[in-house]
Design a protein around this motif. Sequence first.
Motif, short mmCIF file in Angstrom:
data_model
loop_
_atom_site.label_atom_id
_atom_site.label_comp_id
_atom_site.label_asym_id
_atom_site.label_seq_id
_atom_site.Cartn_x
_atom_site.Cartn_y
_atom_site.Cartn_z
N SER A 145 0.83 -1.21 0.00
CA SER A 145 0.00 0.00 0.00
C SER A 145 0.86 1.26 0.00
N ALA A 146 1.91 1.25 0.82
CA ALA A 146 2.81 2.41 0.87
C ALA A 146 3.48 2.64 -0.48
N SER A 149 0.86 3.96 -2.98
CA SER A 149 0.51 5.37 -2.73
C SER A 149 1.53 6.32 -3.35
N LYS A 150 2.74 5.82 -3.62
CA LYS A 150 3.78 6.62 -4.28
C LYS A 150 3.86 6.31 -5.77
#
Length: 179
Positions: A145-146, A149-150
Amino acid sequence: MMENPDSAAVKLVIAGPVGAGKTTTIRSLSETEPLSTEMPMTEAAMGDKTTTTVAFDFSTVMLDEEVPLFIYGLPGQSRFQHMWPIILEGAFGVVLVLDARDEALEGTCQEWLGVLDEIVPGLPVVIGVTKTDTLEAPSLRSLRSALASKGIVLPVFTFDARNREQANHVIRALLATMA
């Protein structure tokens, strides 16, 4: 053992922070004893880890077509960062090895990806997360997810760096991203 994506592409780099399992991964992949520059740690030991790579690790593995694959392990300490561009030069890809027990796993991952992209923009990367067997309920959801998100979409796997078959799987995943 592994399929060669291109007979000219023979250099693979294993990168990641101290204690993630880079040297162990290289040892499990190697058919002979790898060259290692492990020295006693000058800082406090990290659990069972009392040595650290001070230059690089190196081994050769024969690919299916009898082409040698040169495997280099980056030293994980930032004080050796000056060596990273030299070791990464000519690599066809990187396996970024991360420790699942790292409380800042997402940040560590993004930091390493940023440094790798700064040194060799566009270099194919696969992320291998080790030591999940030491966690009660390991999950890669927050890491994925991290990254998403980028806008970063990369293969992320768990693997046991001590297991040749699992380490090979991560290398094959890197090769598949290049096909």
